[in-house]
Design a protein around this motif. Structure first.
Motif, PDB file in Angstrom:
ATOM      1  N   UNK A  27       0.853  -1.196   0.000  1.00 17.05           N
ATOM      2  CA  UNK A  27       0.000   0.000   0.000  1.00 17.05           C
ATOM      3  C   UNK A  27       0.883   1.239   0.000  1.00 17.05           C
ATOM      4  N   UNK A  28       0.420   2.275  -0.681  1.00 14.93           N
ATOM      5  CA  UNK A  28       1.093   3.572  -0.579  1.00 14.93           C
ATOM      6  C   UNK A  28       0.075   4.564  -0.019  1.00 14.93           C
ATOM      7  N   UNK A  29       0.489   5.250   1.033  1.00 13.09           N
ATOM      8  CA  UNK A  29      -0.393   6.192   1.736  1.00 13.09           C
ATOM      9  C   UNK A  29       0.103   7.608   1.414  1.00 13.09           C
TER      10      UNK A  29
ATOM     11  N   UNK B 284       1.232   1.532  10.894  1.00 11.87           N
ATOM     12  CA  UNK B 284       2.228   0.478  11.178  1.00 11.87           C
ATOM     13  C   UNK B 284       1.612  -0.739  11.872  1.00 11.87           C
ATOM     14  N   UNK B 285       0.659  -0.494  12.775  1.00  7.43           N
ATOM     15  CA  UNK B 285      -0.003  -1.615  13.475  1.00  7.43           C
ATOM     16  C   UNK B 285      -0.859  -2.418  12.479  1.00  7.43           C
ATOM     17  N   UNK B 286      -1.584  -1.707  11.607  1.00  7.90           N
ATOM     18  CA  UNK B 286      -2.416  -2.392  10.604  1.00  7.90           C
ATOM     19  C   UNK B 286      -1.517  -3.220   9.685  1.00  7.90           C
TER      20      UNK B 286
ATOM     21  N   UNK C 216       0.925  -6.509   5.384  1.00  5.76           N
ATOM     22  CA  UNK C 216       1.072  -5.824   4.098  1.00  5.76           C
ATOM     23  C   UNK C 216       1.976  -4.595   4.313  1.00  5.76           C
ATOM     24  N   UNK C 217       3.052  -4.470   3.511  1.00  8.61           N
ATOM     25  CA  UNK C 217       3.933  -3.311   3.683  1.00  8.61           C
ATOM     26  C   UNK C 217       3.227  -2.018   3.273  1.00  8.61           C
ATOM     27  N   UNK C 218       3.478  -0.948   4.021  1.00  7.49           N
ATOM     28  CA  UNK C 218       2.865   0.353   3.724  1.00  7.49           C
ATOM     29  C   UNK C 218       3.971   1.395   3.607  1.00  7.49           C
ATOM     30  N   UNK C 219       3.941   2.143   2.516  1.00 11.19           N
ATOM     31  CA  UNK C 219       4.872   3.272   2.356  1.00 11.19           C
ATOM     32  C   UNK C 219       4.071   4.555   2.500  1.00 11.19           C
ATOM     33  N   UNK C 220       4.458   5.430   3.424  1.00 12.72           N
ATOM     34  CA  UNK C 220       3.762   6.712   3.587  1.00 12.72           C
ATOM     35  C   UNK C 220       4.544   7.807   2.887  1.00 12.72           C
TER      36      UNK C 220
END
Ligand code: SF4
Length: 360
Positions: A297-299, A316-318, A324-328
């Motif tokens: 995911x990209x936020x 980060x908790x989600x 699933x990796x998340x990039x903010x």
């Protein structure tokens, strides 16, 4: 009355259709540029978020070109959007501009009242036709764009789908009847299906994009994120399009209300109440897309955007819980292409590595 409004992706095509069908002259602000940003930054309070600054730049450039009426949006908290239009009006008046500002609040009664103000002599039937054409353009653009996002990472000739997208936007912009619009829509999707040659056997990474609507929809602001990812071989799913916003938040269509209920339930273990903007949806869609086996995911959000800063601190908790990796990516006027590209490349490398080692 010569109307103008801020840019946000393909919104200008939809609003131009609406106002010209209602018999009004429209002056579009020039496409957003460095100059727009500089003007906005120069005359805005420093602490406001990026959409305020860029839309203020749009208004200055449109008023300089002869517009005398600005149509913009209001809002109802808890974020600052609700009073931005009033503050921008004060700044522009302080700069000596004479104009009328029409602030559209997110409810149907307000929209109807403002439409009567813009087109007092038009019959209900004419107003209905104008809306029908504008909304059909919105749906066509969103549908074609979704298809482009699927085709782009698979195309053999880089830029083939973008060339079709550009032509489609021009043709949809000039279509002045529903049948002409349907022809342009059908042609564009048919060509994307039939004329763009695709690589065999590719299985692109799938990335969902969540975050604040203005940053998600305006390529100048997000540094062309969606096209860039597509050309890096990624299938992108943007969770917010103009039609989602209009059908869900303005028309409150039942399928969207059901969806919002579902999203609220998904977010509930992490965030139990509305925080303004689309912060809650950023959490909910990350849970949803994690469950759907998206690769990442990209936020995206403007630096200092309150609802999305809340979301960022929860993500980060989600990310950990649904694996699933998340990039903010926080955008402001200092955001540079090189920094964003480097972060995207590193993120894609990570996702490819996870896929190749099956570390899901
Ligand atoms: S949602 Fe965020 S960026 Fe948009 S007005 Fe509110 S605080 Fe600013």
């Amino acid at each position: 009355m010569i109307i103008s409004f801020p840019h946000m992706g393909a919104l200008s095509i939809v609003l131009q259709a609406l106002f010209t069908s209602l018999g009004r002259k429209v002056i579009l602000p020039p496409a957003i540029s460095k100059r727009t940003l500089e003007l906005g930054v120069k005359y805005s309070p420093e602490a406001v978020c990026l959409p305020f600054k860029i839309t203020l730049g749009n208004f200055i450039e449109a008023l300089d070109q002869g517009a005398n009426t600005i149509v913009t949006c209001g809002g109802v908290g808890p974020c600052r959007l609700g009073y931005y239009a009033e503050v921008q009006k004060g700044i522009l008046q302080g700069l000596g501009y004479e104009f009328e500002m029409i602030i559209i609040e997110p409810n149907l009664v307000n929209i109807i009242n403002n439409v009567h103000r813009i087109a007092p002599k038009h019959s209900l039937r004419e107003i209905y036709s104008a809306f029908r054409l504008a909304l059909a353009k919105m749906n066509a653009l969103d549908s074609i764009q979704r298809k482009v996002q699927t085709v782009r990472p698979r195309e053999i000739t880089r830029g083939a789908s973008d060339a079709l997208w550009k032509t489609a936007m021009d043709e949809i912009n000039t279509a002045d009847t529903i049948p002409a619009l349907r022809t342009a829509w059908y042609d564009a999707e048919h060509k994307l299906d039939q004329e763009v040659k695709l690589k065999a056997g590719v299985n692109p990474l799938r990335i969902g994009v969540v975050g604040e609507i203005y940053v998600m929809l305006e390529p100048f602001v997000n540094l062309d994120l969606v096209r860039r990812l597509g050309q890096m071989g990624v299938e992108v799913h943007t969770t917010m399009q103009l039609s989602n916003y209009v059908n869900g938040h303005l028309f409150r269509k039942s399928e969207y209300l059901e969806l919002f209920k579902h999203l609220t339930n998904l977010a509930r273990p992490y965030l139990g109440h509305y925080v303004g903007g689309h912060g809650l949806k950023s959490i909910a869609y990350t849970v949803h897309m994690g469950q759907q086996n998206y690769d990442g995911m990209i936020h995206v959000f403007p630096f200092t955007c309150m609802p999305e800063v809340v979301a960022k601190n929860i993500l980060p908790k989600v990310s950990n819980d649904v694996n699933i990796p998340v990039l903010s990516l926080a955008y402001d006027e200092q955001s540079g292409e090189a920094g964003v590209v480097t972060r995207l490349e590193a993120f894609i490398d990570l996702l490819e590595y996870r896929r190749s080692t099956n570390t899901y």
